[in-house]
Motif scaffolding. Structure first.
Motif, PDB file in Angstrom:
ATOM      1  N   ARG A   6      -1.720   6.012  -3.316  1.00  0.00           N
ATOM      2  CA  ARG A   6      -2.133   7.125  -2.449  1.00  0.00           C
ATOM      3  C   ARG A   6      -2.880   6.579  -1.244  1.00  0.00           C
ATOM      4  NH1 ARG A   6      -5.126   9.682  -7.017  1.00  0.00           N
ATOM      5  NH2 ARG A   6      -6.738   9.630  -5.440  1.00  0.00           N
ATOM      6  N   ALA A   7      -2.781   7.258  -0.123  1.00  0.00           N
ATOM      7  CA  ALA A   7      -3.379   6.806   1.139  1.00  0.00           C
ATOM      8  C   ALA A   7      -4.865   6.503   0.998  1.00  0.00           C
ATOM      9  CB  ALA A   7      -3.142   7.842   2.233  1.00  0.00           C
ATOM     10  N   GLU A   8      -5.587   7.315   0.262  1.00  0.00           N
ATOM     11  CA  GLU A   8      -7.028   7.092   0.119  1.00  0.00           C
ATOM     12  C   GLU A   8      -7.366   5.882  -0.760  1.00  0.00           C
ATOM     13  OE1 GLU A   8      -5.808  10.452  -2.683  1.00  0.00           O
ATOM     14  OE2 GLU A   8      -5.484   9.971  -0.572  1.00  0.00           O
ATOM     15  N   GLU A   9      -6.403   5.350  -1.480  1.00  0.00           N
ATOM     16  CA  GLU A   9      -6.597   4.172  -2.322  1.00  0.00           C
ATOM     17  C   GLU A   9      -6.106   2.885  -1.656  1.00  0.00           C
ATOM     18  OE1 GLU A   9      -4.265   5.197  -5.718  1.00  0.00           O
ATOM     19  OE2 GLU A   9      -5.778   6.552  -6.531  1.00  0.00           O
ATOM     20  N   ASP A  21      -8.578  -0.225  -0.892  1.00  0.00           N
ATOM     21  CA  ASP A  21      -9.065  -0.822  -2.135  1.00  0.00           C
ATOM     22  C   ASP A  21      -7.944  -1.578  -2.857  1.00  0.00           C
ATOM     23  OD1 ASP A  21     -11.651   0.108  -1.747  1.00  0.00           O
ATOM     24  OD2 ASP A  21     -11.271   1.973  -2.830  1.00  0.00           O
ATOM     25  N   ARG A  67     -15.242   2.788   6.665  1.00  0.00           N
ATOM     26  CA  ARG A  67     -14.592   3.835   5.867  1.00  0.00           C
ATOM     27  C   ARG A  67     -13.791   4.803   6.740  1.00  0.00           C
ATOM     28  NH1 ARG A  67     -14.288   4.435   0.924  1.00  0.00           N
ATOM     29  NH2 ARG A  67     -16.002   3.088   0.389  1.00  0.00           N
ATOM     30  N   THR A 100       0.812  -1.227   0.000  1.00  0.00           N
ATOM     31  CA  THR A 100       0.000   0.000   0.000  1.00  0.00           C
ATOM     32  C   THR A 100       0.841   1.270   0.000  1.00  0.00           C
ATOM     33  OG1 THR A 100      -0.262  -0.114   2.398  1.00  0.00           O
ATOM     34  CG2 THR A 100      -2.023  -1.092   1.046  1.00  0.00           C
ATOM     35  N   ARG A 152     -10.302   3.555   7.597  1.00  0.00           N
ATOM     36  CA  ARG A 152      -9.384   3.214   6.507  1.00  0.00           C
ATOM     37  C   ARG A 152      -8.218   4.182   6.373  1.00  0.00           C
ATOM     38  NH1 ARG A 152     -13.491   1.094   1.742  1.00  0.00           N
ATOM     39  NH2 ARG A 152     -14.458  -0.517   3.048  1.00  0.00           N
ATOM     40  N   SER A 153      -8.333   5.349   6.976  1.00  0.00           N
ATOM     41  CA  SER A 153      -7.255   6.329   6.913  1.00  0.00           C
ATOM     42  C   SER A 153      -5.992   5.719   7.513  1.00  0.00           C
ATOM     43  CB  SER A 153      -7.657   7.584   7.680  1.00  0.00           C
ATOM     44  OG  SER A 153      -6.581   8.481   7.708  1.00  0.00           O
TER      45      SER A 153
END
Length: 180
Positions: A24-27, A30, A49, A20, A52-53
């Motif tokens: 990017r952190a927000e991806e 997923d 959600r 990971t 997930r950060s």
């Protein structure tokens, strides 16, 4: 005259890796989901959600002529095997897991089993299951995805702790450690 030994297997290909840190952190979550579904069978990892950060994980998948050997390190979350995932899978398999870090609660066929570090467990890809890693901050596990057609024995429904077997338990644990 002595003959040279012939290799029993082909040279191993390098593992496929989903880290990971590469996205990017927000991806990240997923990307992790994509990695475990490609490395294993269709699975449904779950993490609210808001949690997930900062999710971090690394999945190493070693393809084998039959099945795969995977290593997963990740922050705590749950993984579900759903009827849709079962229907989308190419063949039935056993998951043979060696827990390195964290505690994995495996729920399947009305039974729950907790795997602690150093323990080896087995569960079925053809039945709905939930893996709960939430009791510790993270997890680290080696998992052998073994096609059922390669195993002559059949197991009762639900998860099993193979490392508890009085005769084969220690041998299976050492073999799992050696594979990884």
């Amino acid at each position: 005259m002595t003959q040279a030994a012939t290799p029993m297997t082909e040279a191993a290909a390098p593992p496929r890796i989903w880290d990971t840190r590469d996205v990017r952190a927000e991806e990240a979550f997923d990307y992790y989901r994509e990695g475990i579904c490609a490395a294993f069978t269709p699975l449904a990892p779950d993490l609210p959600r808001a949690a997930r950060s900062g999710f971090r994980s690394v999945v190493h998948s070693h393809a084998m002529p039959e099945g795969a050997l995977n290593h997963v390190s990740a922050r705590a979350h749950q993984v579900r095997r759903t009827p849709a995932g079962i229907a989308a899978s190419p063949e039935p398999c056993w998951y043979v897991n060696l827990q390195f870090d964290g505690i994995c609660g495996i729920e399947q066929a009305g039974r729950r089993l907790d795997l602690h570090p150093g323990e080896v467990g087995l569960f079925d890809s053809d039945r709905v299951f939930t893996l709960d890693h939430s009791r510790r901050a993270g997890l680290r596990v080696a998992s052998l995805l073994l096609p059922k057609r390669l195993v002559a024995a059949d197991f009762a429904p639900g998860p099993h702790r193979l490392s508890d077997h009085p005769v084969y338990g220690r041998l299976l644990t050492e073999a799992a450690l050696a594979l990884f």
